[in-house]
Design a protein around this motif. Structure first.
Motif, PDB file in Angstrom:
ATOM      1  N   MET A 178     -14.577   4.649   7.883  1.00  0.00           N
ATOM      2  CA  MET A 178     -14.947   3.588   6.749  1.00  0.00           C
ATOM      3  C   MET A 178     -14.316   4.352   5.522  1.00  0.00           C
ATOM      4  SD  MET A 178     -15.459   0.817   7.845  1.00  0.00           S
ATOM      5  CE  MET A 178     -15.381   0.054   6.265  1.00  0.00           C
ATOM      6  N   GLY A 179     -14.619   5.840   5.286  1.00  0.00           N
ATOM      7  CA  GLY A 179     -14.151   6.594   4.252  1.00  0.00           C
ATOM      8  C   GLY A 179     -12.738   6.413   3.988  1.00  0.00           C
ATOM      9  N   VAL A 180     -12.144   6.572   5.126  1.00  0.00           N
ATOM     10  CA  VAL A 180     -10.569   6.585   5.237  1.00  0.00           C
ATOM     11  C   VAL A 180      -9.946   5.220   4.841  1.00  0.00           C
ATOM     12  CG1 VAL A 180      -8.340   6.721   6.413  1.00  0.00           C
ATOM     13  CG2 VAL A 180     -10.288   8.414   6.925  1.00  0.00           C
ATOM     14  N   PHE A 181     -10.564   4.127   5.320  1.00  0.00           N
ATOM     15  CA  PHE A 181     -10.037   2.833   5.099  1.00  0.00           C
ATOM     16  C   PHE A 181     -10.493   2.590   3.463  1.00  0.00           C
ATOM     17  CE2 PHE A 181     -11.295   1.176   9.570  1.00  0.00           C
ATOM     18  CZ  PHE A 181      -9.952   1.837   9.958  1.00  0.00           C
ATOM     19  N   LYS A 182     -11.697   3.022   2.990  1.00  0.00           N
ATOM     20  CA  LYS A 182     -11.897   2.752   1.576  1.00  0.00           C
ATOM     21  C   LYS A 182     -10.807   3.195   0.615  1.00  0.00           C
ATOM     22  CE  LYS A 182     -16.679   2.315   1.737  1.00  0.00           C
ATOM     23  NZ  LYS A 182     -18.235   2.922   1.409  1.00  0.00           N
ATOM     24  N   LYS A 183     -10.180   4.609   0.990  1.00  0.00           N
ATOM     25  CA  LYS A 183      -9.243   5.357   0.337  1.00  0.00           C
ATOM     26  C   LYS A 183      -8.085   4.678   0.299  1.00  0.00           C
ATOM     27  CE  LYS A 183     -10.929   9.987   1.011  1.00  0.00           C
ATOM     28  NZ  LYS A 183     -10.693  11.284   1.647  1.00  0.00           N
ATOM     29  N   LEU A 184      -7.821   3.978   1.638  1.00  0.00           N
ATOM     30  CA  LEU A 184      -6.515   3.032   1.677  1.00  0.00           C
ATOM     31  C   LEU A 184      -6.614   1.984   0.633  1.00  0.00           C
ATOM     32  CD1 LEU A 184      -6.184   3.300   5.421  1.00  0.00           C
ATOM     33  CD2 LEU A 184      -4.643   4.408   3.909  1.00  0.00           C
ATOM     34  N   PHE A 185      -7.721   1.031   0.622  1.00  0.00           N
ATOM     35  CA  PHE A 185      -7.898   0.059   0.107  1.00  0.00           C
ATOM     36  C   PHE A 185      -7.621   0.273  -1.570  1.00  0.00           C
ATOM     37  CE2 PHE A 185     -10.249  -2.141   3.518  1.00  0.00           C
ATOM     38  CZ  PHE A 185      -9.289  -3.086   3.735  1.00  0.00           C
ATOM     39  N   SER A 186      -7.973   1.835  -1.926  1.00  0.00           N
ATOM     40  CA  SER A 186      -8.140   2.046  -3.343  1.00  0.00           C
ATOM     41  C   SER A 186      -6.759   2.018  -3.715  1.00  0.00           C
ATOM     42  CB  SER A 186      -8.787   3.238  -3.662  1.00  0.00           C
ATOM     43  OG  SER A 186      -8.067   4.244  -2.890  1.00  0.00           O
ATOM     44  N   TYR A 187      -5.552   2.330  -2.949  1.00  0.00           N
ATOM     45  CA  TYR A 187      -4.279   2.336  -3.485  1.00  0.00           C
ATOM     46  C   TYR A 187      -3.524   1.068  -3.581  1.00  0.00           C
ATOM     47  CZ  TYR A 187      -4.330   7.417  -2.844  1.00  0.00           C
ATOM     48  OH  TYR A 187      -4.519   8.885  -2.941  1.00  0.00           O
ATOM     49  N   ALA A 188      -4.201   0.070  -2.999  1.00  0.00           N
ATOM     50  CA  ALA A 188      -3.511  -1.125  -3.021  1.00  0.00           C
ATOM     51  C   ALA A 188      -4.714  -2.404  -3.178  1.00  0.00           C
ATOM     52  CB  ALA A 188      -2.705  -1.718  -1.602  1.00  0.00           C
ATOM     53  N   GLU A 189      -5.438  -2.291  -4.186  1.00  0.00           N
ATOM     54  CA  GLU A 189      -6.384  -3.245  -4.415  1.00  0.00           C
ATOM     55  C   GLU A 189      -5.962  -4.858  -4.770  1.00  0.00           C
ATOM     56  OE1 GLU A 189      -9.907  -3.327  -4.610  1.00  0.00           O
ATOM     57  OE2 GLU A 189     -10.186  -1.154  -4.310  1.00  0.00           O
ATOM     58  N   ASP A 190      -4.723  -4.972  -5.210  1.00  0.00           N
ATOM     59  CA  ASP A 190      -4.119  -6.193  -5.504  1.00  0.00           C
ATOM     60  C   ASP A 190      -3.581  -6.731  -4.173  1.00  0.00           C
ATOM     61  OD1 ASP A 190      -2.298  -4.091  -5.480  1.00  0.00           O
ATOM     62  OD2 ASP A 190      -0.909  -5.154  -6.285  1.00  0.00           O
ATOM     63  N   ARG A 191      -3.596  -5.886  -3.114  1.00  0.00           N
ATOM     64  CA  ARG A 191      -3.250  -6.703  -1.845  1.00  0.00           C
ATOM     65  C   ARG A 191      -4.417  -6.530  -0.750  1.00  0.00           C
ATOM     66  NH1 ARG A 191       0.384  -9.180  -3.890  1.00  0.00           N
ATOM     67  NH2 ARG A 191       2.682  -8.997  -3.434  1.00  0.00           N
ATOM     68  N   ASN A 206       4.899   7.572   5.932  1.00  0.00           N
ATOM     69  CA  ASN A 206       3.675   7.638   7.228  1.00  0.00           C
ATOM     70  C   ASN A 206       2.603   6.693   7.038  1.00  0.00           C
ATOM     71  OD1 ASN A 206       5.728   9.683   8.595  1.00  0.00           O
ATOM     72  ND2 ASN A 206       4.317  11.250   8.075  1.00  0.00           N
ATOM     73  N   THR A 207       2.208   6.854   6.067  1.00  0.00           N
ATOM     74  CA  THR A 207       0.750   5.975   5.820  1.00  0.00           C
ATOM     75  C   THR A 207       1.275   4.517   5.962  1.00  0.00           C
ATOM     76  OG1 THR A 207       0.037   7.679   4.306  1.00  0.00           O
ATOM     77  CG2 THR A 207      -0.912   5.450   4.219  1.00  0.00           C
ATOM     78  N   HIS A 208       2.278   4.091   5.385  1.00  0.00           N
ATOM     79  CA  HIS A 208       2.808   2.542   5.542  1.00  0.00           C
ATOM     80  C   HIS A 208       3.128   2.416   7.063  1.00  0.00           C
ATOM     81  CE1 HIS A 208       6.223   0.095   6.519  1.00  0.00           C
ATOM     82  NE2 HIS A 208       5.708  -0.766   5.858  1.00  0.00           N
ATOM     83  N   THR A 209       3.601   3.266   7.945  1.00  0.00           N
ATOM     84  CA  THR A 209       3.846   2.914   9.303  1.00  0.00           C
ATOM     85  C   THR A 209       2.780   2.819  10.028  1.00  0.00           C
ATOM     86  OG1 THR A 209       6.141   4.085   9.000  1.00  0.00           O
ATOM     87  CG2 THR A 209       5.166   3.725  11.146  1.00  0.00           C
ATOM     88  N   ILE A 210       1.619   3.641   9.773  1.00  0.00           N
ATOM     89  CA  ILE A 210       0.470   3.713  10.432  1.00  0.00           C
ATOM     90  C   ILE A 210      -0.370   2.662   9.883  1.00  0.00           C
ATOM     91  CG2 ILE A 210      -1.666   5.172  10.765  1.00  0.00           C
ATOM     92  CD1 ILE A 210       0.186   7.584  10.276  1.00  0.00           C
ATOM     93  N   VAL A 211      -0.364   2.213   8.720  1.00  0.00           N
ATOM     94  CA  VAL A 211      -1.418   1.345   8.271  1.00  0.00           C
ATOM     95  C   VAL A 211      -1.035  -0.106   8.602  1.00  0.00           C
ATOM     96  CG1 VAL A 211      -2.310   0.053   6.171  1.00  0.00           C
ATOM     97  CG2 VAL A 211      -2.310   2.779   6.401  1.00  0.00           C
ATOM     98  N   PHE A 271      -5.098   7.097  13.404  1.00  0.00           N
ATOM     99  CA  PHE A 271      -6.073   7.243  12.341  1.00  0.00           C
ATOM    100  C   PHE A 271      -6.098   8.575  12.001  1.00  0.00           C
ATOM    101  CE2 PHE A 271     -10.394   8.561  11.530  1.00  0.00           C
ATOM    102  CZ  PHE A 271     -10.763   7.763  10.315  1.00  0.00           C
ATOM    103  N   GLU A 272      -5.868   9.701  12.825  1.00  0.00           N
ATOM    104  CA  GLU A 272      -5.830  10.959  12.422  1.00  0.00           C
ATOM    105  C   GLU A 272      -4.568  11.272  11.547  1.00  0.00           C
ATOM    106  OE1 GLU A 272      -8.061  13.480  12.629  1.00  0.00           O
ATOM    107  OE2 GLU A 272      -9.654  12.233  13.808  1.00  0.00           O
ATOM    108  N   MET A 273      -3.573  10.545  11.906  1.00  0.00           N
ATOM    109  CA  MET A 273      -2.325  10.807  11.082  1.00  0.00           C
ATOM    110  C   MET A 273      -2.574  10.342   9.622  1.00  0.00           C
ATOM    111  SD  MET A 273       0.545  10.321  13.983  1.00  0.00           S
ATOM    112  CE  MET A 273       2.087  10.253  12.704  1.00  0.00           C
TER     113      MET A 273
END
Length: 580
Positions: free
Chosen positions: A1-14, A125-130, A301-303
């Protein structure tokens, strides 16, 4: 969940798109089992009373629910991709903003190519994975649950068989992922071999000219060996459990035969057993598909975690060793004073220790000494590129950290040894020095910097795009453009760090003329190994081991047995060297 929260923090508007993607993925996962449920009903009908109208209806339901599942899953992917594209964009924006506000120490310690690679590659890479990892995270949780529910709905024997397969596969996974640092080790080895390969490609010309072999690039060779060792280690670790996993999954459909044999005496009709075997043969592949999704989810997830960690580590580095700024907007004078200053780079040894020095406003100073003596460090501290570790550095009687950032940028101009020009026009490259300057002022600065001979080579003169259509400048020409930029800026403090190093005998005179125009009426600190260019300064300071051991004019230092005189003699001898 920590990783997901970080991901959400970069694109709050989406964020809504990602929530929608996860909900749609959950619906799609459940819907993916509905056609199989109707398939079971249809097989049961075919092997039983064979009501053709009901079989026809079930076939339409299978087709319809499959189509609904496909569109739901596509909608989930569209939402996740919208989030992923915004995530990548925002990551790159944050990277650019961090670069604009980064400390000079970061740029001093990290190459532009490496920094760009980290931001571009990890954002991509993050875009491709997410785009797949978050919907698949829902799928990875719901899929096994739905699989077990459907299995027990069909037959308790099928359910038990699926449970046994799940346990066996989980044990195999445990052995495959027994080393928690395996993915980090792999990603590190992959990064090393990628970066060293880039350096190898850049040096291919040297390899061809000197007939060198790959072993000559020791770091590349070592990175290849390390990567092969890491991959081989991981393959050996996963080989046996992965083979067992595949055997279990691929032979799963065959295990329905003994299950059917057990179930047959208890079935009132053999048709139910036949339908069970046919259904399970079609259905068994879903379990392997489910576990493959879990496997790839774990890897992705690890990537993703690794990509975010690298980016945030880079952003942290950019914020290190930044000079604090105050609210003083003007400098009363341009006297420079070091008072008991100690400075070190990162965790290294002290470059300056209890260093004290006073430079008067309006005078020209030259710092000379061997490499590593501390000359460039003194210049960088005056420019505000680094904060002092202890002591005080004052300009105009005020500690440098109390000035506004804009004040330091306006009052100090720094001309580096390796000047950088952007891929735009010569005019725009010079105008960077003072963005509000008129065209006439830019042209005048080019003229004062002795750039006329450069402009005469091009039809479009100052509007020529550097780096386009074969337009390239020599080191000395690039330096003169940089000097024109500094002349236009018209800062009262000028720092020249080996600024004439790129000049050759043909443009040496023009370089010196450009310098004289730049330095008129300014406080100048010049670092030079070319000792012929500093004879006319007000004071020469000899720096050794972070200390000023001698200071005075050229004539004063030459008149006595000084270190400076020895340096001049060595310089003159070097100028007389000839190839025989």
């Amino acid at each position: 969940m920590g990783v997901f929260k970080k991901l959400f923090s970069y694109a709050e508007d989406r964020k809504g798109c990602m929530v929608a993607a996860m909900l749609l993925s959950a619906v799609a996962t459940i819907l993916s089992f509905v056609p199989y449920y109707f398939l079971w009903k249809m097989l049961h009908e075919i092997t039983g009373d064979a009501d053709y109208s009901r079989i026809s209806k079930l076939s339409y339901l299978i087709f319809g629910t499959t189509i609904i599942y496909m569109f739901t899953y596509i909608a989930a992917l569209m939402c996740s991709h919208l989030f992923a594209f915004r995530l990548e964009t925002n990551m790159k924006k944050k990277g650019l903003n961090a670069l604009l506000d980064g400390s000079f120490s970061f740029f001093d310690m990290n190459s532009s190519g490496k920094t760009r690679k980290i931001i571009d590659d990890n954002s991509g890479n993050t875009h491709t994975i997410v785009a797949h990892i978050l919907p698949d995270s829902v799928n990875a949780v719901l899929f096994p649950i739905c699989l077990l529910v459907l299995s027990f709905m069909v037959s308790k024997y099928v359910g038990i068989l699926i449970v046994a397969a799940v346990i066996a596969a989980s044990i195999c996974f445990k052995f495959m992922y027994s080393d928690s640092d395996m993915m980090k080790e792999y990603m590190g080895a992959l990064d090393d071999i990628n970066s060293e390969t880039v350096e190898y490609v850049r040096g291919i010309q040297v390899i061809k000219i000197f007939n060198m072999v790959v072993e000559s690039f020791e770091r590349l060779y070592k990175s290849i060996i390390r990567y092969s060792e890491v991959v081989n280690k991981e393959c050996q670790m996963c080989r046996r459990p992965y083979v067992i996993f595949q055997v279990c999954m691929l032979s799963l459909s065959a295990l329905i035969v003994p299950v059917a044999y057990i179930a047959m005496p208890k079935s009132p009709q053999a048709s139910e057993t036949i339908s069970l075997v046919v259904f399970f043969a079609a259905f068994s592949g879903l379990l392997m598909s489910a576990f493959m999704k879990v496997m790839f989810f774990s890897k992705n997830f690890e990537m993703a975690n690794d990509a975010i960690s690298k980016l945030e580590s880079l952003f942290d580095q950019m914020d290190k060793n930044k000079l604090a700024h105050g609210d003083v907007a003007e400098m009363a004078s341009h006297d420079i004073e070091f008072a008991g200053v100690t400075f070190r780079y990162e965790e290294g040894v002290d470059v300056l220790t209890d260093f004290s020095l006073r430079l008067e406003s309006g005078k020209k100073y030259a710092l000379v000494g061997s490499s590593g003596s501390g000359k460039s460090t003194i210049a960088k501290l005056i420019s505000g590129f680094y904060p002092v570790s202890s002591g005080e550095l004052k300009i105009g009687g005020v500690d440098i950290s109390k000035y506004k950032r804009e004040t330091l940028e306006h009052e100090i101009a720094f001309v580096f040894q390796n000047a950088k020009l952007f891929k735009t026009s010569i005019y725009e490259n010079v105008k960077i020095g003072r963005p509000d300057a008129s065209r006439e002022e830019v042209v005048k600065a080019l003229d004062l910097a002795m750039c006329g001979s450069i402009l005469d080579k091009f039809e479009t003169r100052e509007d020529t795009i550097i780096g386009a259509k074969g337009v390239h400048l020599s080191g000395g020409e690039t330096q003169r453009i940089a000097i024109a930029r500094a002349i236009l800026k018209d800062a009262p403090i000028i720092i020249l760090d080996e600024a004439s190093a790129a000049s050759d005998p043909e443009n040496e005179y023009e370089m010196q003329q450009a310098f004289s125009k730049l330095m008129e009426g300014k406080t100048v600190i010049m670092i030079a190994h070319r000792l012929s260019s500093i004879r006319n300064v007000d004071e020469i300071l000899v720096v050794e081991d972070g200390k000023v051991t001698e200071r005075g004019s050229h004539d004063e230092l030459i008149a006595k047995d000084s270190k400076y005189k020895n340096l001049q003699n060595l310089y003159n001898q070097a100028n007389e060297w000839r190839l025989s």
